[in-house]
Design an enzyme around this catalytic site. Structure first.
Site, PDB file in Angstrom:
ATOM      1  CB  CYS A  74      -0.902   0.049   1.260  1.00 19.09           C
ATOM      2  SG  CYS A  74      -2.012   1.549   1.611  1.00 19.09           S
ATOM      3  CB  CYS A 184      -2.814   4.065  -5.330  1.00 21.31           C
ATOM      4  SG  CYS A 184      -4.190   3.325  -4.513  1.00 21.31           S
TER       5      CYS A 184
HETATM    6  N1  DGL Z   1      -3.823   0.637  -1.842  1.00 21.29           N
HETATM    7  C1  DGL Z   1      -3.431   1.999  -0.979  1.00 21.29           C
HETATM    8  C2  DGL Z   1      -2.280   2.644  -1.843  1.00 21.29           C
HETATM    9  O1  DGL Z   1      -1.746   2.056  -2.413  1.00 21.29           O
HETATM   10  C3  DGL Z   1      -5.064   2.393  -1.173  1.00 21.29           C
HETATM   11  C4  DGL Z   1      -5.023   3.490  -0.183  1.00 21.29           C
HETATM   12  C5  DGL Z   1      -6.252   3.604   0.534  1.00 21.29           C
HETATM   13  O2  DGL Z   1      -7.053   2.846   1.115  1.00 21.29           O
HETATM   14  O3  DGL Z   1      -6.933   4.872   0.339  1.00 21.29           O
HETATM   15  O4  DGL Z   1      -2.351   3.715  -1.641  1.00 21.29           O
END
Ligand code: DGL
Length: 260
Positions: A74, A184
């Site tokens: 993430c 993301c």
């Molecule tokens: N997969 C997360 C990232 O890479 C998502 C972030 C979120 O939960 O807003 O930033």
């Protein structure tokens, strides 16, 4: 320790895009994935709350699964919490870094776009990354409010997701962007939709393969032998999350409840 699993986590299902790249590069490693769906999205959450969730998840993976390494799949959690995780844990912790370095190397128009969450874009870690590369290209950043929520609803190609994404990428295209960085881990899930919007000529960069390579270099990887296993947990509704993950991965995935 050698045959202990690797922990992988995300706020939700975006980290599955990284998990797939790890499975491809390290097919003999066993993985334990946690989707913190009950607390998703992290993108606009208070930094202290994100750090607490990351520590809770990391400690669960260490205590219950004896993981030998942790992948923070993430970008937002990496931007906000990786320093604390590295300080407090005594296993390797690998995080995400938006692919700005390869993007500024590959751009011909000299204009690069970055799609990410608000928390990622306002982090010191991201500012440092920008400072290191913005002399080489013009870099346009765009926080994508609502996009993680749409993806977590399974809306990968519907009209509302298309409109939302178009709102974020059209201004970049108007500025002659020829390279778009997916900052993301959820966004590779909508890459087919993005590709339709931006056309074949624009480079779309993600980070999963680079992270898998970095993980490999930090591990004494298991010798070839049995295929690695994967276990899946979520703080959210296990049935709902499992159904969605099965759709994203194109095969049946069973999630178990995490408790909190
Ligand atoms: N997969 C997360 C990232 O890479 C998502 C972030 C979120 O939960 O807003 O930033």
């Amino acid at each position: 320790m050698n045959n202990h699993p690797i922990g992988v986590f995300d706020s939700g299902l975006g980290g599955l895009t990284v998990l797939q790249d790890i499975q491809t590069l390290l097919p003999h490693e066993s993985l334990v994935y946690i989707a913190d769906s009950a607390y998703a999205p992290y993108g606009e959450k208070d930094a202290g709350d994100i750090v607490n969730r990351c520590l809770y998840i990391a400690n669960t993976l260490i205590q219950q699964h004896k993981i030998k390494a942790l992948v923070v799949a993430c970008n937002t959690a990496t931007a906000v919490a990786i320093h604390t995780l590295r300080e407090k844990l005594d296993i390797p912790v690998i995080g995400m870094e938006p692919a700005i370095k390869p993007a500024v190397d590959i751009t011909s128009s000299g204009v690069v776009g970055v799609l990410a969450t608000e928390n990622t874009l306002k982090s010191d870690k991201f500012s440092n990354l920008l400072d290191a590369h913005q002399h080489k290209a013009r870099i346009i950043t765009q926080p994508c409010f609502g996009l993680v929520e749409a993806i977590e609803q399974g809306e990968l190609e519907g009209e509302s997701t298309r409109q939302l994404l178009l709102k974020y990428v059209q201004p970049m295209l108007d500025e002659a962007v020829d390279t778009i960085v997916l900052g993301c881990t959820h966004y590779p899930l909508i890459e087919p939709l993005l590709r339709k919007l931006v056309g074949e000529q624009v480079h779309i960069m993600s980070t999963g393969v680079a992270v898998a390579k970095q993980l490999k270099s930090q591990l004494q990887s298991m010798d070839a032998g049995a295929k690695g296993t994967a276990l899946f947990y979520t703080s959210g509704d296990a049935t709902k999350v499992g159904d969605l993950a099965s759709k994203f991965l194109n095969h049946k995935v069973d999630f178990q409840g995490l408790g909190v």
